[in-house]
Design a protein around this motif. Structure first.
Motif, PDB file in Angstrom:
ATOM      1  N   PRO A 192       0.830  -1.198   0.000  1.00 46.62           N
ATOM      2  CA  PRO A 192       0.000   0.000   0.000  1.00 46.62           C
ATOM      3  C   PRO A 192       0.871   1.257   0.000  1.00 46.62           C
ATOM      4  N   PRO A 193       0.290   2.425  -0.267  1.00 46.45           N
ATOM      5  CA  PRO A 193       1.064   3.677  -0.184  1.00 46.45           C
ATOM      6  C   PRO A 193       1.564   3.918   1.231  1.00 46.45           C
ATOM      7  N   VAL A 194       2.768   4.481   1.329  1.00 46.08           N
ATOM      8  CA  VAL A 194       3.401   4.738   2.624  1.00 46.08           C
ATOM      9  C   VAL A 194       3.707   6.230   2.755  1.00 46.08           C
ATOM     10  N   ILE A 195       3.246   6.827   3.845  1.00 43.83           N
ATOM     11  CA  ILE A 195       3.540   8.222   4.156  1.00 43.83           C
ATOM     12  C   ILE A 195       4.337   8.264   5.455  1.00 43.83           C
ATOM     13  N   ALA A 196       5.440   9.004   5.454  1.00 44.44           N
ATOM     14  CA  ALA A 196       6.232   9.198   6.675  1.00 44.44           C
ATOM     15  C   ALA A 196       5.959  10.586   7.232  1.00 44.44           C
ATOM     16  N   VAL A 197       5.825  10.676   8.550  1.00 46.82           N
ATOM     17  CA  VAL A 197       5.614  11.952   9.231  1.00 46.82           C
ATOM     18  C   VAL A 197       6.901  12.321   9.961  1.00 46.82           C
ATOM     19  N   LEU A 198       7.443  13.486   9.640  1.00 46.75           N
ATOM     20  CA  LEU A 198       8.671  13.985  10.257  1.00 46.75           C
ATOM     21  C   LEU A 198       8.412  15.361  10.843  1.00 46.75           C
ATOM     22  N   GLY A 199       9.402  15.893  11.578  1.00 49.28           N
ATOM     23  CA  GLY A 199       9.204  17.203  12.190  1.00 49.28           C
ATOM     24  C   GLY A 199      10.489  17.964  12.391  1.00 49.28           C
ATOM     25  N   THR A 200      10.345  19.214  12.820  1.00 49.89           N
ATOM     26  CA  THR A 200      11.510  20.047  13.078  1.00 49.89           C
ATOM     27  C   THR A 200      12.277  19.573  14.307  1.00 49.89           C
ATOM     28  N   SER A 201      11.549  18.991  15.270  1.00 43.20           N
ATOM     29  CA  SER A 201      12.158  18.593  16.535  1.00 43.20           C
ATOM     30  C   SER A 201      11.157  17.759  17.312  1.00 43.20           C
ATOM     31  N   MET A 202      11.554  17.320  18.526  1.00 41.25           N
ATOM     32  CA  MET A 202      10.554  16.714  19.390  1.00 41.25           C
ATOM     33  C   MET A 202       9.549  17.804  19.782  1.00 41.25           C
ATOM     34  N   ASN A 203       8.325  17.393  20.049  1.00 39.79           N
ATOM     35  CA  ASN A 203       7.248  18.313  20.427  1.00 39.79           C
ATOM     36  C   ASN A 203       6.869  19.303  19.328  1.00 39.79           C
ATOM     37  N   LYS A 228       5.724   3.672  14.630  1.00 41.10           N
ATOM     38  CA  LYS A 228       6.743   4.648  15.006  1.00 41.10           C
ATOM     39  C   LYS A 228       8.086   3.946  14.894  1.00 41.10           C
ATOM     40  N   ALA A 229       8.905   4.400  13.937  1.00 41.02           N
ATOM     41  CA  ALA A 229      10.115   3.663  13.585  1.00 41.02           C
ATOM     42  C   ALA A 229      11.321   4.026  14.428  1.00 41.02           C
ATOM     43  N   THR A 230      11.365   5.255  14.949  1.00 47.65           N
ATOM     44  CA  THR A 230      12.516   5.669  15.749  1.00 47.65           C
ATOM     45  C   THR A 230      12.044   6.464  16.960  1.00 47.65           C
ATOM     46  N   GLY A 231      12.935   6.640  17.929  1.00 45.22           N
ATOM     47  CA  GLY A 231      12.594   7.424  19.107  1.00 45.22           C
ATOM     48  C   GLY A 231      12.920   6.699  20.404  1.00 45.22           C
ATOM     49  N   THR A 232      12.213   7.062  21.459  1.00 42.39           N
ATOM     50  CA  THR A 232      12.363   6.472  22.785  1.00 42.39           C
ATOM     51  C   THR A 232      11.081   5.763  23.153  1.00 42.39           C
ATOM     52  N   ILE A 291       8.724   9.225  12.110  1.00 39.60           N
ATOM     53  CA  ILE A 291      10.168   9.267  12.340  1.00 39.60           C
ATOM     54  C   ILE A 291      10.398  10.308  13.435  1.00 39.60           C
ATOM     55  N   ALA A 292      10.968   9.905  14.554  1.00 41.27           N
ATOM     56  CA  ALA A 292      11.029  10.773  15.735  1.00 41.27           C
ATOM     57  C   ALA A 292      12.079  11.869  15.613  1.00 41.27           C
ATOM     58  N   ASP A 293      11.978  12.813  16.571  1.00 41.53           N
ATOM     59  CA  ASP A 293      12.932  13.901  16.731  1.00 41.53           C
ATOM     60  C   ASP A 293      12.943  14.801  15.484  1.00 41.53           C
ATOM     61  N   GLY A 294      14.018  15.533  15.269  1.00 40.42           N
ATOM     62  CA  GLY A 294      14.049  16.503  14.188  1.00 40.42           C
ATOM     63  C   GLY A 294      14.918  16.075  13.025  1.00 40.42           C
ATOM     64  N   LEU A 295      14.910  16.884  11.963  1.00 41.74           N
ATOM     65  CA  LEU A 295      15.650  16.544  10.749  1.00 41.74           C
ATOM     66  C   LEU A 295      17.149  16.540  10.966  1.00 41.74           C
ATOM     67  N   PHE A 296      17.638  17.240  12.004  1.00 39.05           N
ATOM     68  CA  PHE A 296      19.071  17.276  12.271  1.00 39.05           C
ATOM     69  C   PHE A 296      19.539  16.119  13.153  1.00 39.05           C
ATOM     70  N   GLN A 297      18.623  15.374  13.748  1.00 39.29           N
ATOM     71  CA  GLN A 297      19.012  14.230  14.579  1.00 39.29           C
ATOM     72  C   GLN A 297      19.749  13.212  13.698  1.00 39.29           C
ATOM     73  N   GLY A 298      20.783  12.602  14.242  1.00 38.32           N
ATOM     74  CA  GLY A 298      21.697  11.794  13.442  1.00 38.32           C
ATOM     75  C   GLY A 298      21.048  10.737  12.572  1.00 38.32           C
ATOM     76  N   GLU A 299      20.256   9.846  13.193  1.00 43.50           N
ATOM     77  CA  GLU A 299      19.642   8.754  12.430  1.00 43.50           C
ATOM     78  C   GLU A 299      18.661   9.280  11.393  1.00 43.50           C
ATOM     79  N   THR A 300      17.873  10.285  11.788  1.00 40.60           N
ATOM     80  CA  THR A 300      16.893  10.849  10.865  1.00 40.60           C
ATOM     81  C   THR A 300      17.572  11.483   9.661  1.00 40.60           C
ATOM     82  N   SER A 301      18.614  12.255   9.901  1.00 38.84           N
ATOM     83  CA  SER A 301      19.329  12.929   8.821  1.00 38.84           C
ATOM     84  C   SER A 301      19.872  11.929   7.807  1.00 38.84           C
TER      85      SER A 301
END
Length: 384
Positions: A192-203, A228-232, A291-301
């Motif tokens: 099926p189609p897959v959409i990922a949700v990302l953000g500038t940072s946590m919260n 939820k693929a990454t995070g705590t 995808i947790a945290d922000g775009l600058f977080q290591g794994e996300t980047s």
């Protein structure tokens, strides 16, 4: 060298002739049904807790001066001083009030949270901290200036079964290395189609954005799977996704990881692919992944620039806290060659901030709760 037994504790004792004292080399504590029932289990350890409840006699608590815990190892610890986290999420994500002296079952793991703690797994079983309410034991390196210090805990010992330290992966229902039957039997190329949700940072509003999108697609009559693929590890987000209407929900703790911070990158990438494959094989009409945290977080980047990401993710939805963050995120995502569907998140709680963003961006800005509308949500699905 001699051994001593008392109150269910078996200890190997080494005499020190120069000081006439004795050092305990290793202590092993048997667990009976009563003790097992009084240990407060955390969300991260829920699968281990279920087995401990069924067969407590199979487990021991072991402590040794030479033990060095690893991320994912399960530890029994006593609460020594309350701090930031005064509650512990239960296996069902209910907030359990903590009291000094209580025993808890949590997992060691690293924490990356700019709004809270930077913490790393210690190299010994000495005192450390509870750095996440979902059940994460670690040692704080840095913390945000606005929050209380972390709750302090004293490890009693690592949980062991059959002579082996128990890790979350021992009882996790899903595995990166061994896909489920649903995945292996799925016809190649069909997903099926897959959409990922990302953000500038946590919260920044990622989880709420994802929940509203799930709700809107469900309102449109689609079967939606979420993850939820990454995070705590914590139960709030998976429960939110379920409440929003997702019929299949998982997170990285279902694969045996208490956190994804400081996982080797190959594992992070494989985890994302495995989660998408598992949710795609669930019978879903659409899969939404956070995808947790922000775009600058290591794994996300690194993920954003990995060809594997574009191969498995069709579109992205971005959550931002303010107009500048929205504009910067737009550039990063487009430069990475990703199909940016829209921007939403905390930004849209302020009409003025949303207006600022609209005046400087080409990407559509959608109020978070407008995503609950079936037409709005359905319009974000990729055209195939």
């Amino acid at each position: 060298m001699r051994k001593a037994e008392a109150m269910g504790i078996i200890a190997e004792i080494i005499p020190n002739e120069s000081t006439e004292t004795c050092t305990i080399k290793e202590a092993r504590i048997a667990i009976d049904a009563l003790r097992a029932s009084t240990i407060k289990a955390a969300y991260t350890t829920r699968f281990v807790a279920a087995e401990l409840s069924r067969n407590p006699q199979d487990f021991q608590i072991v402590s040794s001066s030479g033990m060095a815990p690893r991320s994912g190892d399960v530890v029994i610890a006593k609460v020594s001083e309350l701090g930031k986290h005064k509650g512990l999420q239960s296996p069902h994500a209910r907030r359990q009030k903590l009291f000094v002296g209580q025993e808890i079952m949590v997992a060691y793991g690293h924490r990356y949270a700019p709004d809270q703690f930077l913490a790393h797994v210690p190299t010994d079983l000495g005192p450390c901290e509870l750095v996440a309410g979902g059940g994460l034991a670690s040692r704080v390196e840095q913390q945000h200036a606005s929050i209380d210090k972390a709750t302090e805990i004293e490890p009693v010992g690592l949980l062991m079964r059959g002579g082996k330290v128990v890790t979350l992966s021992d009882f996790a229902p899903l595995s990166v290395q061994n896909p489920s039957v649903n995945v292996t039997s799925r016809i190649a190329g069909q997903r099926p189609p897959v959409i990922a949700v990302l953000g500038t940072s946590m919260n920044s509003g990622k989880s709420t954005t994802l929940g509203c999108l799930v709700n809107g697609l469900s309102n449109a009559g689609l079967r939606v799977a979420a993850g939820k693929a990454t995070g705590t590890g914590a139960g709030n987000d998976p429960n939110l996704f379920t409440d929003a209407g997702a019929f299949s929900v998982c997170d990285f703790t279902d694969f045996g990881y208490p956190t994804t911070y400081r996982l080797d990158y190959e594992t992070v990438r494989a985890l994302l692919v495995s989660m998408i494959n598992e949710q795609s094989a669930s019978g879903a009409d659409a899969v939404i992944i956070e995808i947790a945290d922000g775009l600058f977080q290591g794994e996300t980047s690194r993920l954003l620039r990995d060809p594997v990401f574009k191969e498995h993710v069709d579109r992205v939805l971005f959550s931002a806290q303010d107009a500048l963050g929205a504009k910067a995120g737009e550039k990063i995502l487009l430069d990475a060659g990703l199909d940016l569907a829209a921007v939403s998140g905390v930004l849209t709680a302020s009409p003025l901030a949303a207006s600022e963003a609209r005046s400087h961006m080409d990407t559509e800005i959608i109020d978070t709760y407008d995503l609950c509308d079936p037409q709005v949500a359905s319009a974000l699905l990729p055209t195939r």
